[in-house]
Motif scaffolding. Structure first.
Motif, PDB file in Angstrom:
ATOM      1  N   ALA A 127       0.859  -1.186   0.000  1.00 45.79           N
ATOM      2  CA  ALA A 127       0.000   0.000   0.000  1.00 45.79           C
ATOM      3  C   ALA A 127       0.892   1.231   0.000  1.00 45.79           C
ATOM      4  N   GLY A 128       0.454   2.239  -0.723  1.00 48.06           N
ATOM      5  CA  GLY A 128       1.218   3.477  -0.788  1.00 48.06           C
ATOM      6  C   GLY A 128       2.182   3.526  -1.945  1.00 48.06           C
ATOM      7  N   GLN A 129       2.006   2.646  -2.951  1.00 45.88           N
ATOM      8  CA  GLN A 129       2.934   2.654  -4.082  1.00 45.88           C
ATOM      9  C   GLN A 129       2.942   4.020  -4.788  1.00 45.88           C
ATOM     10  N   GLY A 130       1.752   4.591  -5.003  1.00 44.60           N
ATOM     11  CA  GLY A 130       1.631   5.927  -5.585  1.00 44.60           C
ATOM     12  C   GLY A 130       2.577   6.172  -6.741  1.00 44.60           C
ATOM     13  N   ARG A 131       3.433   7.200  -6.554  1.00 46.92           N
ATOM     14  CA  ARG A 131       4.383   7.569  -7.603  1.00 46.92           C
ATOM     15  C   ARG A 131       5.805   7.154  -7.235  1.00 46.92           C
ATOM     16  N   LEU A 132       5.941   6.099  -6.482  1.00 49.62           N
ATOM     17  CA  LEU A 132       7.265   5.654  -6.072  1.00 49.62           C
ATOM     18  C   LEU A 132       8.084   5.227  -7.279  1.00 49.62           C
ATOM     19  N   GLN A 133       9.367   5.579  -7.248  1.00 47.18           N
ATOM     20  CA  GLN A 133      10.279   5.229  -8.319  1.00 47.18           C
ATOM     21  C   GLN A 133      11.470   4.469  -7.745  1.00 47.18           C
ATOM     22  N   GLN A 134      12.230   3.879  -8.633  1.00 49.09           N
ATOM     23  CA  GLN A 134      13.432   3.157  -8.254  1.00 49.09           C
ATOM     24  C   GLN A 134      14.352   4.063  -7.428  1.00 49.09           C
ATOM     25  N   GLY A 135      14.755   3.572  -6.246  1.00 50.10           N
ATOM     26  CA  GLY A 135      15.689   4.303  -5.389  1.00 50.10           C
ATOM     27  C   GLY A 135      15.045   5.230  -4.412  1.00 50.10           C
ATOM     28  N   ASP A 136      13.723   5.468  -4.480  1.00 52.99           N
ATOM     29  CA  ASP A 136      13.075   6.349  -3.520  1.00 52.99           C
ATOM     30  C   ASP A 136      13.184   5.783  -2.118  1.00 52.99           C
ATOM     31  N   SER A 137      13.382   6.690  -1.145  1.00 51.00           N
ATOM     32  CA  SER A 137      13.424   6.294   0.265  1.00 51.00           C
ATOM     33  C   SER A 137      12.040   6.445   0.851  1.00 51.00           C
ATOM     34  N   VAL A 138      11.608   5.457   1.654  1.00 51.00           N
ATOM     35  CA  VAL A 138      10.244   5.459   2.184  1.00 51.00           C
ATOM     36  C   VAL A 138      10.288   5.223   3.689  1.00 51.00           C
ATOM     37  N   ARG A 139       9.131   5.474   4.309  1.00 47.27           N
ATOM     38  CA  ARG A 139       8.961   5.199   5.730  1.00 47.27           C
ATOM     39  C   ARG A 139       7.896   4.116   5.891  1.00 47.27           C
ATOM     40  N   VAL A 140       8.246   3.043   6.569  1.00 47.11           N
ATOM     41  CA  VAL A 140       7.353   1.888   6.689  1.00 47.11           C
ATOM     42  C   VAL A 140       6.441   2.062   7.878  1.00 47.11           C
ATOM     43  N   LEU A 141       5.154   1.980   7.632  1.00 48.83           N
ATOM     44  CA  LEU A 141       4.175   2.062   8.730  1.00 48.83           C
ATOM     45  C   LEU A 141       4.121   0.739   9.479  1.00 48.83           C
ATOM     46  N   PRO A 142       3.865   0.820  10.781  1.00 51.29           N
ATOM     47  CA  PRO A 142       3.788  -0.441  11.554  1.00 51.29           C
ATOM     48  C   PRO A 142       2.555  -1.233  11.196  1.00 51.29           C
TER      49      PRO A 142
END
Length: 363
Positions: free
Chosen positions: A348-363
């Motif tokens: 969930a939250g894929q949105g506009r994610l691209q290769q190499g993007d840094s994300v924050r993982v929800l618990p």
């Protein structure tokens, strides 16, 4: 009230107000600090799931219809007119019980002629027996030539051989007449009546349909690749379409047809609720090779030409991985991909994610 009293009350009110403001400031300071921290972290938030091993069995469902293990459509060996039908639709019959009779004007006269021929040869053979005995007595007295005795003995032997042929012909004619009565090959219920009395019946044309009473089965057709993995005795489950319950069965035979579908027969345990004609679903559980699974929500463009998932690295950054989706099982899909057991994929939250993007993982 004096002026001094008013001044003391005002002083106390100001003190209380100061304490309240001080407490409010203490409570709001951490919240403001937390909001500032969250505002500073601008990484997209995602939810993830771990890649897991797929189930060791593949469960498949095929439609089928319950049918009697013994089924038949008896027919006459000869053509003729159906002179008499001895059963009714739905009637229970036992093995050997007569079902119908045929009229063929050529068969009974043939039997009568064969019987007459045997009687004629019996009389001729009896006369030859007497002639041979008389010639033997006369030969002992030298009153008849040896050649005459030999002739009579040879004629008797030839007549005996002709009689054996006539007896065989009579037996064949009798069997043909017996075939004019159609009998039940096994204990069964009369499922249907196909010919009415007085109708002409061709040789081999079914007269009625029988449904045996000694067990039921289901015949299904499966793809060739699956049929090669099925074995006789493999347990299966059968579920009726129009009633509740699951019934146990086992595969009794597996065909090896050269076409795209292979016939498979499933023998069912006896149960009064399973009757011929019942529509059912047959469930097969087949062992499969170990495979990886991800949630269906993790697969992007699943019906397109280049499906993929977004996997997370140890540094919480995005890695795009091409996958080949397989079978679906409880919202998890089998995949072929360069992933390992326990790898994290974004659900969930894929949105506009691209290769190499840094994300924050929800618990």
């Amino acid at each position: 009230m004096t002026q001094g009293t008013r001044g003391g009350a005002a002083t106390r009110a100001l003190g209380v107000l100061g304490i309240v403001l001080l407490l409010a400031g203490c409570d709001s300071a951490p919240a403001a600090s937390g909001e500032a921290d969250e505002t500073l972290d601008t990484r997209p938030m995602v939810r993830v799931a771990q890649v897991r091993n797929g189930s060791a069995e593949q469960r498949m469902r095929f439609p089928g219809v319950v049918q009697a293990m013994d089924r038949g459509a008896p027919a006459f060996l000869h053509a003729g007119v159906l002179s008499e039908r001895l059963v009714e639709r739905g009637q229970r019959v036992e093995q050997g019980e007569p079902l119908a009779r045929l009229h063929n004007p050529a068969l009974e006269p043939a039997l009568a002629g064969a019987e007459g021929r045997v009687k004629e040869l019996d009389a001729h053979l009896a006369r030859l027996e007497r002639d041979v005995e008389r010639a033997r007595v006369l030969r002992e007295r030298s009153l008849v030539a040896e050649e005459e005795l030999d002739r009579l003995v040879a004629e008797r032997q030839a007549t005996a051989q002709v009689r054996e042929q006539a007896v065989a012909a009579r037996a064949d004619a009798a069997a043909q007449v017996e075939e004019m009565t159609l009998r039940a090959p096994f204990a069964a219920n009369v499922a249907d009546l196909l010919i009415e009395p007085g109708d002409f019946v061709a040789a081999g044309e079914p007269v009625l349909a029988l449904s045996g009473i000694d067990g039921v089965e289901v015949a299904i057709r499966v793809p060739v690749t699956l049929g090669a993995r099925l074995t006789v005795g493999m347990p299966v489950q059968v579920s009726p379409t129009l009633q509740e319950g699951r019934f146990q069965g086992r595969i009794s035979s597996v065909g090896r047809a050269g076409s795209a579908l292979v016939p498979v027969v499933v023998e069912l345990d006896p149960d009064p609720r399973l009757v011929p004609g019942e529509s059912v679903q047959v469930y097969l559980s087949v062992a499969t090779q170990p495979s990886l699974q991800v949630p269906l929500a993790a697969v992007q463009d699943p019906g397109g030409h280049a499906p993929y998932v977004l996997a997370l690295t140890d540094e919480e950054s995005i890695r795009r991985v091409a996958v080949a989706p397989g079978r679906l099982e409880n919202d998890w899909v089998t995949i072929a991909a360069p992933l390992a057991l326990g790898d994290r994929v974004v659900t969930a939250g894929q949105g506009r994610l691209q290769q190499g993007d840094s994300v924050r993982v929800l618990p």
